[in-house]
Scaffold this motif. Sequence first.
Motif, short mmCIF file in Angstrom:
data_model
loop_
_atom_site.label_atom_id
_atom_site.label_comp_id
_atom_site.label_asym_id
_atom_site.label_seq_id
_atom_site.Cartn_x
_atom_site.Cartn_y
_atom_site.Cartn_z
N GLY A 260 6.42 -34.25 45.58
CA GLY A 260 6.24 -32.81 45.37
C GLY A 260 7.53 -32.13 44.94
N ASN A 261 8.65 -32.49 45.58
CA ASN A 261 9.95 -31.90 45.23
C ASN A 261 10.36 -32.28 43.81
OD1 ASN A 261 10.26 -30.70 47.74
ND2 ASN A 261 11.33 -32.45 48.63
N PHE A 262 10.19 -33.56 43.48
CA PHE A 262 10.53 -34.02 42.13
C PHE A 262 9.65 -33.35 41.08
CE2 PHE A 262 12.83 -37.58 44.09
CZ PHE A 262 13.88 -37.72 43.20
N THR A 263 8.35 -33.26 41.37
CA THR A 263 7.41 -32.67 40.41
C THR A 263 7.78 -31.23 40.09
OG1 THR A 263 5.62 -34.09 41.23
CG2 THR A 263 4.98 -32.14 39.96
N ALA A 264 8.09 -30.45 41.13
CA ALA A 264 8.45 -29.04 40.94
C ALA A 264 9.68 -28.90 40.04
CB ALA A 264 8.70 -28.38 42.29
N LYS A 265 10.70 -29.72 40.30
CA LYS A 265 11.92 -29.65 39.50
C LYS A 265 11.69 -30.10 38.05
CE LYS A 265 15.04 -30.46 43.44
NZ LYS A 265 15.98 -31.42 44.06
N ILE A 266 10.99 -31.23 37.91
CA ILE A 266 10.74 -31.77 36.57
C ILE A 266 9.91 -30.79 35.74
CG2 ILE A 266 9.48 -33.57 35.31
CD1 ILE A 266 10.31 -35.50 37.64
N LEU A 267 8.90 -30.20 36.36
CA LEU A 267 8.04 -29.26 35.64
C LEU A 267 8.83 -28.01 35.23
CD1 LEU A 267 5.17 -28.75 34.65
CD2 LEU A 267 4.65 -27.71 36.86
N PHE A 268 9.67 -27.52 36.12
CA PHE A 268 10.48 -26.33 35.81
C PHE A 268 11.44 -26.62 34.67
CE2 PHE A 268 14.41 -23.85 36.52
CZ PHE A 268 13.90 -22.58 36.27
N TYR A 269 12.17 -27.74 34.75
CA TYR A 269 13.13 -28.08 33.70
C TYR A 269 12.41 -28.33 32.37
CZ TYR A 269 16.28 -28.87 37.67
OH TYR A 269 17.02 -28.72 38.81
N SER A 270 11.23 -28.93 32.43
CA SER A 270 10.47 -29.21 31.21
C SER A 270 9.99 -27.92 30.55
CB SER A 270 9.26 -30.11 31.54
OG SER A 270 9.67 -31.35 32.05
N LEU A 271 9.58 -26.95 31.36
CA LEU A 271 9.13 -25.66 30.82
C LEU A 271 10.31 -24.90 30.19
CD1 LEU A 271 6.61 -24.53 33.58
CD2 LEU A 271 6.07 -25.10 31.20
N VAL A 272 11.46 -24.96 30.84
CA VAL A 272 12.66 -24.34 30.26
C VAL A 272 12.95 -24.98 28.90
CG1 VAL A 272 15.16 -24.04 30.49
CG2 VAL A 272 13.67 -23.68 32.47
N MET A 273 12.91 -26.33 28.85
CA MET A 273 13.14 -27.06 27.61
C MET A 273 12.12 -26.66 26.55
SD MET A 273 12.14 -30.90 26.76
CE MET A 273 10.50 -30.19 26.78
N TYR A 274 10.84 -26.52 26.96
CA TYR A 274 9.76 -26.15 26.03
C TYR A 274 10.06 -24.81 25.36
CZ TYR A 274 5.22 -24.39 24.48
OH TYR A 274 4.20 -23.85 23.74
N ILE B 121 7.06 -40.84 39.97
CA ILE B 121 8.22 -39.98 39.69
C ILE B 121 8.81 -40.30 38.32
CG2 ILE B 121 10.60 -39.48 40.39
CD1 ILE B 121 9.60 -39.88 43.32
N LEU B 122 8.97 -41.60 38.03
CA LEU B 122 9.52 -42.00 36.73
C LEU B 122 8.59 -41.57 35.60
CD1 LEU B 122 11.74 -43.46 35.19
CD2 LEU B 122 10.51 -45.61 35.54
N PHE B 123 7.28 -41.68 35.83
CA PHE B 123 6.30 -41.23 34.84
C PHE B 123 6.50 -39.74 34.54
CE2 PHE B 123 2.34 -38.88 34.22
CZ PHE B 123 1.88 -39.44 33.03
N GLU B 124 6.57 -38.93 35.58
CA GLU B 124 6.73 -37.49 35.40
C GLU B 124 8.05 -37.15 34.71
OE1 GLU B 124 6.37 -35.85 39.30
OE2 GLU B 124 4.18 -35.79 39.24
N PHE B 125 9.10 -37.85 35.12
CA PHE B 125 10.44 -37.57 34.59
C PHE B 125 10.49 -37.80 33.08
CE2 PHE B 125 14.84 -38.81 33.60
CZ PHE B 125 15.52 -37.74 34.13
#
Length: 560
Positions: free
Chosen positions: A477-491, A353-357
């Motif tokens: 899975g929950n963390f990954t979905a949120k992190i990926l969504f926020y990262s794409l918004v940031m991108y 989780i920390l890695f993905e974050f």
Amino acid sequence: MDNNFEDNEIEEETEFADSERAKGQMLKGSAWMTVGSILSRILGALYIIPWRLIFGVSLFPIANSLYTQGYNIYSFVLIVAIAGIPSAIAKQVAHYNALNEYGVGVKLYKRGLVLAIAMGILSALILWFAAPFLTNGDDNVIPVIHSLSLAVLIIPTMSLTRGYFQGYQDMSPSAISQFVEQLARVVYMFVSAFVILDIMHGNWVTAVSQSTFAACVGAIFGFLILGWYYWRRRSYYRGLVANSNNKLNVPTNQLYKEIISQATPFVILGAGVTIFSLIDQFTFFNIMRIATNFSESTLQVNYAIFAGNANKLTMIVVSLASSLAIAVVPLLSEAYTKKNKKGMRDQFSNTLILFEFIMIPAALGMAAIAGPLNRTFYGTSNMDFSSNILAFSAIESIPIGLFVVVSAVMQGVSQNKKAVKYFVIGVIVKLITQFPLVYAFGSFGTLISTMAGFIVANELIIHSLKKSFGIEEEKIGNFTAKILFYSLVMYFVALVAVYGLNFLLGFIVNPFSSIMSLIVTVLAASIGGFVYMYLSLRSRIADEVLGKRVQKIRDLLHIS
């Protein structure tokens, strides 16, 4: 009945406290190693700006290619010279410290020093005399390799000492010495290149050789910092030894056996990224000669763009993963020693989780600002090609960084043979896909084949860890979905910022100059970073990953 219930409750509270303590130590250790590693990597990238200006437009591409070829070989030999001993020492010292046998850890370090010195001397001699056979057809590589062989003498011992500190989960000496090492190296590179080319009007190959010799200069300064730390803390270490159980008497031969058996997998896995780079170095030119009619100078430039330019910048992102990996190995080793299966499962889940974050937004953020970032460091030569390579390399850094972390996890729970086996499978995938992908896509093919190799290795390692120790799939899975969504918004926000700033600046100045590109890079990165931080704070995901300490940031930004 009541007593049993109370005992179970106490046991659960203890496990929770241990889990929280371990999570806190991982975050603290990761923070120290991240700061040290990031600052070192940034310095290691920033030097390229004055270095490029000193060599000039005509010499820089071939000088950069020569530097990269020499450094790839040096990196591999250095990893072999270090022989995985620092990480093995960190793991074993943590193991004995968990048993309150600090004296055995000290003895282990002293025996490791003998091995490190011997490996340094042997590897330096091999690198020096093997230089003529490692040129890849370019004799200019020989003096570069000779200059780097001197650094191999010192670095194994320095790295071993870092491993000893890490075994105590004390990451600050490693982080600070790493920064000082890089600072001294960069200063020497800049000064020596300036003196040789601008004052003495000397040979450019000599200037490159002195730039690589800077690794030796940096190592000396880094080692001095570690020695200073050890001298300051010697009383503390002596006190721990004096208050140990002192019941274990491990024979010297057994200590050497432990070091070597633990170190061998670290060599192979630690050299993972470098092995993939060497495959590119010794196959790219031949494949491209078959696939294209490019001149040798064009091939050198193309190689330098993906293996040198992009790699220097994306390694800043990968160093985030490396910092996490260094911090997690001693903690996992401690949990493994105590047979705390729940602790191992929690550590593995928290690590992912920390890695993905950290890693996903960092990689996507670099991809978004690849254009101005590339122009800031490398100018406008081959502008579009270089920027696209950097953007793709930034995405590639995610599976590379994940491999660094999950292979470290495997080693932390003594699954060394499996980790090596899965890495070898990844290398085979790289070798099989290299020719067709490079033939079809050129420089991009090397990046795609590298991604394929690491993705396969990662999948095998994660599946094995999941099977052996379990994983909190729903939570991750929950963390990954949120992190990926926020990262794409940031991108997308950062990407729009880049194009918007370029458009606005175009009315006043040339937005593609190095200085203007630096301004665009800083502003777009700041905007994108703020968006990700706001979203992660607003959703409370930052609290769950980093703990209650982020409340101060939320209060400062008035985020409810």
